[in-house]
Write a protein that holds these residues in place. Structure first.
Motif, short mmCIF file in Angstrom:
data_model
loop_
_atom_site.label_atom_id
_atom_site.label_comp_id
_atom_site.label_asym_id
_atom_site.label_seq_id
_atom_site.Cartn_x
_atom_site.Cartn_y
_atom_site.Cartn_z
N ASP A 47 0.82 -1.44 0.33
CA ASP A 47 -0.15 0.01 -0.18
C ASP A 47 1.15 1.33 0.12
OD1 ASP A 47 -2.23 2.02 1.25
OD2 ASP A 47 -3.44 0.63 0.47
N GLY A 48 0.43 1.94 -1.01
CA GLY A 48 1.56 3.50 -1.12
C GLY A 48 2.34 3.44 -1.37
N SER A 83 -7.02 4.03 -1.35
CA SER A 83 -7.35 3.50 -0.56
C SER A 83 -8.36 1.58 -1.51
CB SER A 83 -6.79 2.34 0.08
OG SER A 83 -5.42 3.06 0.95
N TRP A 87 -7.67 0.12 -4.04
CA TRP A 87 -7.57 -1.37 -4.70
C TRP A 87 -8.68 -2.48 -5.52
CZ3 TRP A 87 -2.59 -3.39 -4.27
CH2 TRP A 87 -2.40 -2.52 -3.12
N ASP A 182 2.66 2.49 3.57
CA ASP A 182 1.59 3.29 3.39
C ASP A 182 1.30 4.20 4.80
OD1 ASP A 182 -1.09 4.80 2.11
OD2 ASP A 182 -2.04 4.20 4.01
N ASP A 233 -1.31 1.07 -4.72
CA ASP A 233 -2.62 1.14 -4.91
C ASP A 233 -2.85 2.77 -5.44
OD1 ASP A 233 -1.96 1.70 -2.69
OD2 ASP A 233 -3.76 1.86 -1.34
N HIS A 234 -1.24 3.67 -4.88
CA HIS A 234 -1.71 4.80 -5.14
C HIS A 234 0.22 5.04 -5.05
CE1 HIS A 234 -1.61 5.44 -1.13
NE2 HIS A 234 -3.39 4.49 -0.98
N HIS A 241 -2.03 11.43 -0.01
CA HIS A 241 -2.81 11.22 -0.73
C HIS A 241 -4.09 10.94 -1.60
CE1 HIS A 241 -4.16 6.97 0.27
NE2 HIS A 241 -2.59 7.18 1.17
ZN LIG Z 1 -4.00 3.13 0.11
#
Ligand SMILES: [Zn+2]
Length: 300
Positions: A47-48, A83, A87, A182, A233-234, A241
């Motif tokens: 994540d992130g 998120s 996802w 993240d 996801d980003h 974000h």
């Molecule tokens: Zn995320």
């Protein structure tokens, strides 16, 4: 009695209003060996993770995997840069205009019309073993119809559980989601110059190395062939974000798809995060049905 009522009210105030970290209602614990004799999928979400920070990190395992991978460093993850929509686009193969989610909530989901990878796979192969493991409980809500769905208190415990299940009861498709990068980004900054953020990414690579040790052992011992897909996801900027879809460092991310016996590094151009789900399904011989109305396309 009054004391009991007061105690109940306090308990409700503490636990009743928030579902943060409450396990998915239909939590599943059947660790079932997969039915596909050869091809399997392991999906790993970090994540992130910003692309430039990934490139600035020391990731020996990922670097080595790249030599037998399709990859892209500018994957469009679309708008609504948080998120749950991110996802969901990845695991449902459609953009927010179809799946309906634009924030970290499931309230307006259109999951019944635009189903997740597991639900679609089950339509074609009902007996597959499907599992999802995450540190973040909402990740478990993005799919349905699993044999195994569990949340873990830390990424370390998550990694141990992934290794255990891969060793003892490997499913046909396993989805996993790690949260550390993240969490650090929100705490101290999503930036390639933030050494703590880079350390978080490097920890993911250490975990990846342990997981890949088991994948390679399985391939050598049981002649299995694992697609291992890693993505995020980003990205992010500053300490967040959300609402940053005009920022390249938040919207355009990276994807790595490792295949056994590929033995080369192949760059894919113009790919989007919605393309990943149909590509995973194709690996286990499930073609896209036009009725699904996916936005994503099979990549190779
Ligand atoms: Zn995320």
């Amino acid at each position: 009695m009054k004391k009991l009522i007061l105690f109940s009210v306090i308990l409700f105030l503490i636990f009743g209003c928030s579902d943060k970290f409450k396990p998915k209602n239909e939590i599943r614990t059947e660790c079932k060996q997969g039915i596909e004799p050869v091809r399997k999928v392991l999906f790993i979400g970090w994540d992130g993770v910003r692309t430039d920070a990934l490139l600035a990190s020391k990731t020996a395992c990922l670097d080595s995997m790249l030599n037998s991978s399709y990859y892209n460093l500018q994957t469009d993850r679309g708008t609504y840069t948080v998120s749950v929509p991110g996802w969901t686009s990845i695991l449902h193969g459609v953009w927010p205009e179809k799946h309906g989610l634009t924030e970290n909530s499931f309230e307006n989901s259109n999951y019944s019309k635009y189903a997740d990878i597991f639900s679609l796979a089950r339509q074609i192969k009902p007996n597959l073993s499907l599992s999802t493991l995450s540190h973040w409980d909402d990740f478990l809500r993005i799919t349905e119809h699993e044999n195994f769905a569990q949340r873990y208190e830390t990424d370390h415990l998550l990694k141990e559980a992934i290794k255990h299940n891969l060793s003892n009861c490997p499913p046909d498709v396993m989805l996993t989601h790690f949260d550390t990068p993240d969490a650090i980004g929100h705490d101290s900054g999503f930036s390639p110059s933030n050494s703590m953020y880079l350390k978080g990414i490097e920890l993911m690579d250490i975990y990846l190395n342990e997981i890949m040790g088991i994948i390679e052992w399985r391939e050598q011992t049981y002649n299995e062939e694992w697609m291992v897909l890693i993505t995020t996801d980003h990205g992010g900027e500053g300490n967040g974000h959300g609402n940053q879809y005009d920022l390249i460092q938040t919207r355009f991310v990276w994807s790595i798809i490792r295949l056994p016996n590929l033995n080369q590094k192949i760059e894919l151009s113009n790919i989007r995060s919605v393309d990943l789900m149909p590509t995973m399904l194709k690996w286990i011989n499930i073609p896209v049905n036009p009725i699904w109305d996916l936005d994503g396309q099979v990549l190779f």
